[in-house]
Design an enzyme around this catalytic site. Structure first.
Site, PDB file in Angstrom:
ATOM      1  N   LYS A  32      26.186  30.973  36.909  1.00 50.56           N
ATOM      2  CA  LYS A  32      27.087  32.127  37.071  1.00 50.56           C
ATOM      3  C   LYS A  32      26.224  33.355  37.315  1.00 50.56           C
ATOM      4  O   LYS A  32      25.065  33.404  36.876  1.00 50.56           O
ATOM      5  CB  LYS A  32      27.937  32.329  35.810  1.00 50.56           C
ATOM      6  N   ASP A  59      34.173  35.366  42.455  1.00 51.88           N
ATOM      7  CA  ASP A  59      34.858  35.422  41.149  1.00 51.88           C
ATOM      8  C   ASP A  59      35.537  36.797  41.112  1.00 51.88           C
ATOM      9  O   ASP A  59      35.766  37.394  42.187  1.00 51.88           O
ATOM     10  CB  ASP A  59      33.852  35.242  39.996  1.00 51.88           C
TER      11      ASP A  59
HETATM   12  P1  NDP Z   1      40.340  38.895  41.113  1.00 52.60           P
HETATM   13  O1  NDP Z   1      39.297  39.946  41.055  1.00 52.60           O
HETATM   14  O2  NDP Z   1      40.864  38.466  42.422  1.00 52.60           O
HETATM   15  O3  NDP Z   1      41.590  39.310  40.203  1.00 52.60           O
HETATM   16  C1  NDP Z   1      41.485  39.564  38.839  1.00 52.60           C
HETATM   17  C2  NDP Z   1      42.823  40.081  38.360  1.00 52.60           C
HETATM   18  O4  NDP Z   1      42.788  40.236  36.952  1.00 52.60           O
HETATM   19  C3  NDP Z   1      43.163  41.448  38.937  1.00 52.60           C
HETATM   20  O5  NDP Z   1      44.548  41.528  39.094  1.00 52.60           O
HETATM   21  C4  NDP Z   1      42.682  42.414  37.849  1.00 52.60           C
HETATM   22  O6  NDP Z   1      43.371  43.643  37.835  1.00 52.60           O
HETATM   23  C5  NDP Z   1      43.038  41.605  36.617  1.00 52.60           C
HETATM   24  N1  NDP Z   1      42.162  41.992  35.504  1.00 52.60           N
HETATM   25  C6  NDP Z   1      40.806  41.983  35.477  1.00 52.60           C
HETATM   26  N2  NDP Z   1      40.355  42.424  34.298  1.00 52.60           N
HETATM   27  C7  NDP Z   1      41.460  42.716  33.590  1.00 52.60           C
HETATM   28  C8  NDP Z   1      41.664  43.221  32.290  1.00 52.60           C
HETATM   29  N3  NDP Z   1      40.645  43.482  31.468  1.00 52.60           N
HETATM   30  N4  NDP Z   1      42.945  43.401  31.881  1.00 52.60           N
HETATM   31  C9  NDP Z   1      44.003  43.100  32.693  1.00 52.60           C
HETATM   32  N5  NDP Z   1      43.853  42.627  33.947  1.00 52.60           N
HETATM   33  C10 NDP Z   1      42.610  42.436  34.363  1.00 52.60           C
HETATM   34  O7  NDP Z   1      39.746  37.645  40.311  1.00 52.60           O
HETATM   35  P2  NDP Z   1      40.152  36.132  40.387  1.00 52.60           P
HETATM   36  O8  NDP Z   1      41.616  35.998  40.569  1.00 52.60           O
HETATM   37  O9  NDP Z   1      39.240  35.464  41.333  1.00 52.60           O
HETATM   38  O10 NDP Z   1      39.729  35.637  38.932  1.00 52.60           O
HETATM   39  C11 NDP Z   1      40.622  35.703  37.824  1.00 52.60           C
HETATM   40  C12 NDP Z   1      40.125  34.770  36.733  1.00 52.60           C
HETATM   41  O11 NDP Z   1      40.043  33.429  37.239  1.00 52.60           O
HETATM   42  C13 NDP Z   1      38.736  35.084  36.187  1.00 52.60           C
HETATM   43  O12 NDP Z   1      38.687  34.714  34.827  1.00 52.60           O
HETATM   44  C14 NDP Z   1      37.832  34.138  36.988  1.00 52.60           C
HETATM   45  O13 NDP Z   1      36.626  33.865  36.317  1.00 52.60           O
HETATM   46  C15 NDP Z   1      38.726  32.919  37.049  1.00 52.60           C
HETATM   47  N6  NDP Z   1      38.400  31.978  38.115  1.00 52.60           N
HETATM   48  C16 NDP Z   1      38.424  32.362  39.421  1.00 52.60           C
HETATM   49  C17 NDP Z   1      38.156  31.447  40.401  1.00 52.60           C
HETATM   50  C18 NDP Z   1      38.285  31.776  41.853  1.00 52.60           C
HETATM   51  O14 NDP Z   1      38.274  30.840  42.662  1.00 52.60           O
HETATM   52  N7  NDP Z   1      38.445  33.012  42.243  1.00 52.60           N
HETATM   53  C19 NDP Z   1      37.750  30.059  40.075  1.00 52.60           C
HETATM   54  C20 NDP Z   1      37.851  29.741  38.678  1.00 52.60           C
HETATM   55  C21 NDP Z   1      38.119  30.688  37.747  1.00 52.60           C
HETATM   56  P3  NDP Z   1      42.820  44.879  38.703  1.00 52.60           P
HETATM   57  O15 NDP Z   1      43.186  44.556  40.120  1.00 52.60           O
HETATM   58  O16 NDP Z   1      43.516  46.069  38.167  1.00 52.60           O
HETATM   59  O17 NDP Z   1      41.342  44.910  38.461  1.00 52.60           O
END
Ligand code: NDP
Length: 451
Positions: free
Chosen positions: A126, A166
């Protein structure tokens, strides 16, 4: 002191708060695999735990870049290459101000077991930076990405370490990182996954994690003899790549996803989330969810600060199935209580470790089907590996082929996890099943490879 407590005590350093999430992840694994370690002494004999919790190496570097006002900015970059017993290091890059070594250690550690569960030849890693992409111009994002890779390129390669996206890193950022890598090395090779399709990405990589989460849930509900998701109200948190594609797949299969959230607040739209609007707001305009009300005044927006401490609005909405898809520790014991009271039947983790240990205990003690991230959100890394295969063989697979292979892999992971849980006397416990199955696969490879 019992076996598990003794094992945990070996690794904990109470003086380092930054490592809290890492200890949380590690403790869960140690509790889960205790029956395996007690029944098969070879894992203790070969000190597998001691070797697994320490990364192979941690790369930490300075990233300097010029903002739009010609001011020099300084951030910290990281890559934690955790374990490559099963294949090249593989795992995402996260750009978010909360990134530090502890967060990346937790994510990297989880990634080893997740990647092992897929049955594919990939190790765990990571990386990322405390750089905050929010509010930055396209040119600033590009300059940051280019500075970041000038340092990181020395440590990665298609057979060494293959980063992906991510939080805060999507196909735009992967494009900039790859573009600079190519310039520095003069090599056009599969060193990143999550690339845009027109220069080497796989079809369906953006959808893979979210779709995979739903495929896993469908399989789990079937194995646990529960009703399907069709026609059921579902709640989803997050509004990023994972959440939006989970919502998309829920709509495709006839479920009713009624929520999404971002770091500002939650949208509750009882008629079903408007997917096209959400995509436009988040993927194109990068707007706050509050603006959803401009075209949907009948929906509710609940700002984060309006909700009682320790609880989150999303998990207070009655639902059949819940999908935390935002970030770590976003579903607490209070939230679990609300879900149980409202008759929720299943919780599937789309984000990495979104549920606190107390929430998981409570949900499991109430016989809620609970799918842990390292099994349920493996779809992203599965299709990343498909992208590596396509790059290596210079081929392109159709959307249908990738989707079919993703679905069958998620079903296979679900069965493997459920059967492992049964074999070790914890039937229905997908957390223990995933930890034991993933650990065993990596551990056996480590033993076979020697020290
Ligand atoms: P993105 O950056 O696309 O989206 C993250 C989302 O979560 C956004 O809507 C963001 O809001 C919100 N968010 C982030 N931090 C907070 C917080 N502290 N409180 C509330 N909302 C929050 O990320 P992903 O969708 O790619 O990833 C989301 C999760 O999935 C993570 O845990 C990641 O590690 C996991 N993951 C992702 C993969 C992938 O293929 N992308 C694969 C496997 C796991 P805002 O827009 O306001 O920042």
């Amino acid at each position: 002191m019992g076996f598990v407590e003794t094992e945990i005590q070996k690794f904990e350093n109470p003086n380092c708060a930054e490592n809290n999430v890492f200890y949380q992840a590690m403790e869960e694994v140690i509790y889960s695999i205790a029956p395996l370690l007690e029944s098969d002494k070879k894992y203790v004999k070969y000190s597998i735990l001691e070797r697994l919790v320490v990364p192979d190496r941690t790369i930490k570097f300075k990233v300097t870049w010029l903002d739009d006002n010609n001011q020099i900015q300084v951030n910290t970059g990281y890559r934690i290459q955790y374990n490559n017993a099963l294949g090249p290091y593989k795992g995402g890059l996260r750009f978010h101000p909360s990134v530090n070594e502890g967060v990346l250690k937790f994510l990297g550690f989880e990634q080893i077991l997740k990647n092992a569960l897929t049955g594919l030849p990939i190790g765990g890693a990571k990386g990322g930076s405390d750089f905050d992409p929010k509010g930055k111009s396209d040119s600033e994002i590009m300059k940051f990405c280019k500075s970041f890779i000038i340092e990181l390129h020395k440590y990665i390669g298609p057979c060494i370490d293959v980063p992906a996206g991510d939080i805060g890193v999507g196909s735009r950022e992967i494009g900039y990182l790859f573009g600079e890598y190519k310039k520095i090395t003069s090599r056009y090779e599969g060193v990143f996954t999550g690339k845009p399709f027109f220069f080497g990405g796989s079809l369906m990589r953006p959808e893979a994690t979210g779709y995979g989460v739903i495929y896993f849930t469908q399989s789990m509900l079937e194995m646990e003899s529960k009703d399907t998701l069709e026609g059921k109200i579902c709640t989803v948190s997050g509004a990023g790549n994972v959440a939006i594609h989970a919502i998309e797949k829920l709509l495709q299969i006839g479920a009713l996803p009624v929520s999404c959230s971002d770091s500002g607040g939650t949208i509750y739209d009882s008629r079903g989330v408007d997917l096209e609007l959400l995509k436009e707001m988040k993927f194109e305009k990068r707007e706050s969810l509050e603006k959803y009300l401009q075209t949907h005044p009948e929906a509710k927006y609940i700002p984060i600060e309006e909700y009682p401490e320790g609880g989150h609005a999303v998990w207070d909405i009655p639902c059949y199935a819940a999908f935390p898809c935002a970030t770590q520790n976003e579903l607490t014991e209070i939230d679990a209580q609300n879900l149980i009271q409202n008759g929720c039947v299943s919780v599937t983790e789309g984000a990495n470790m979104p549920s606190t240990p107390e929430a998981i205990d409570l949900l499991q003690s109430h016989k809620i089907c609970f799918a842990p991230a390292k099994a349920a959100n493996a779809g992203g890394v599965v299709v990343s590996e498909f992208e590596m295969s396509q790059n290596a063989s210079m081929s392109r697979w159709s959307f249908e082929k990738v989707d079919e292979k993703l679905k069958s892999t998620m079903e296979m992971i679900c069965k493997r996890v459920a059967l492992t849980a049964k074999d070790y006397g914890v039937e229905g416990n997908y957390v223990d099943g995933a930890n034991i199955a993933g650990f065993k696969k990596v551990a056996d490879a480590m033993i076979a490879e020697g020290i």
